[in-house]
Write a protein that holds these residues in place. Structure first.
Motif, short mmCIF file in Angstrom:
data_model
loop_
_atom_site.label_atom_id
_atom_site.label_comp_id
_atom_site.label_asym_id
_atom_site.label_seq_id
_atom_site.Cartn_x
_atom_site.Cartn_y
_atom_site.Cartn_z
N GLU A 1 -2.79 -1.99 4.76
CA GLU A 1 -3.31 -0.78 4.39
C GLU A 1 -3.21 0.37 5.41
O GLU A 1 -3.19 -0.16 6.45
N LYS B 1 -3.40 0.78 -2.89
CA LYS B 1 -2.89 -0.61 -3.10
C LYS B 1 -1.89 -0.71 -4.51
O LYS B 1 -2.52 -0.12 -5.53
N TRP C 1 0.92 -1.03 -0.11
CA TRP C 1 0.14 0.14 0.06
C TRP C 1 0.81 1.24 -0.19
O TRP C 1 1.88 1.31 0.85
#
Length: 245
Positions: free
Chosen positions: A130, A136, A114
């Motif tokens: 995340e 992403k 991420w």
């Protein structure tokens, strides 16, 4: 030293102009105010087709300044719209070659991170999970060979994020040769990094034909020693989503 031309034309028709960009040339303007690839290509079109006034030409995607290889431009608004759609749907397959000093632990694999971009510093950080404000990023890589103390990797980004390949390979412990920003020890003499956008495969937005485009490696001694691995690529006409060889 003779200055390299900023680009060479790989494919051209009424709708598209696809060029092989020389490392060091900006695709679109930034605070340096340096002449961009877009400007150079507009000059080329204006001169070649004797077009007075403004030339319609828009890059459909970008390559970082120190990176060489394929950049696609749209010459019509219809072409631009449809190419943007192909990129959005990920119906454009991109293949890069990257040279790294450290051998990847696995011969091939998929990287998922991420990414968070610091706009002020123009640096991207990769996270394993995340985090707020992250996007992403995924890519597949494969080791193609070893030469002169360096490894040649083939990289296929699945997403198209800024600095994605540079930061993801660096996160794997394999920064790209010459890429000081992402952890390589020393710069290349010409300030390039050894990342080259080698292939683009897509269906032409207007003619609907399958396009297989490739950009010759930079004419530079270090890159040229890797040319022997090109034969692996030449067989690669089933390119859709598979690796070469």
């Amino acid at each position: 030293m003779k200055k390299k031309p900023p680009f060479s034309v790989v494919y051209e028709d009424n709708h598209l102009l696809i060029v092989n960009k020389t490392a060091g040339v900006l695709v679109q303007g930034d605070k340096t105010g340096d002449k961009t690839l877009t400007d150079y290509c507009k000059d080329y079109i204006a001169k070649k087709y004797d077009k007075p006034g403004a030339v319609f030409l828009h890059p459909v995607h970008r390559l970082d300044r120190p990176v060489s290889g394929l950049v696609a431009f749209a010459r019509t608004s219809k072409g631009l719209e449809r190419m943007m759609e192909l990129f959005r749907k990920r119906d454009i397959h991109k293949v890069y070659w990257a040279v790294v000093k450290r051998k990847p632990k696995e011969k091939s694999g998929k990287l998922t991170h991420w990414l968070v971009k610091d706009e002020q510093r123009n640096v991207v950080t990769a996270h394993d999970h995340e985090v707020p404000g992250s996007q992403k990023a995924e890519l597949n890589y494969k080791t193609l060979g070893f030469m002169n103390d360096h490894w040649l990797l083939e990289v296929r980004p699945i997403s198209g994020r800024p600095h994605q390949i540079r930061v993801q390979l660096s996160s794997m412990g394999c920064p790209i040769r010459g890429d000081l920003k992402y952890g390589f020890a020393k710069p290349n003499p010409d300030a390039s990094i050894n990342l080259h956008a080698f292939h683009l495969v897509f269906v032409h937005p207007v003619k609907k034909e399958k396009m297989y485009l490739r950009a010759a490696l930079p004419e530079e001694e270090f890159w040229e020693q890797f040319l022997q691995y090109e034969s692996v690529k030449a067989k690669d006409q089933h390119l859709d989503n598979t690796f070469s060889g």
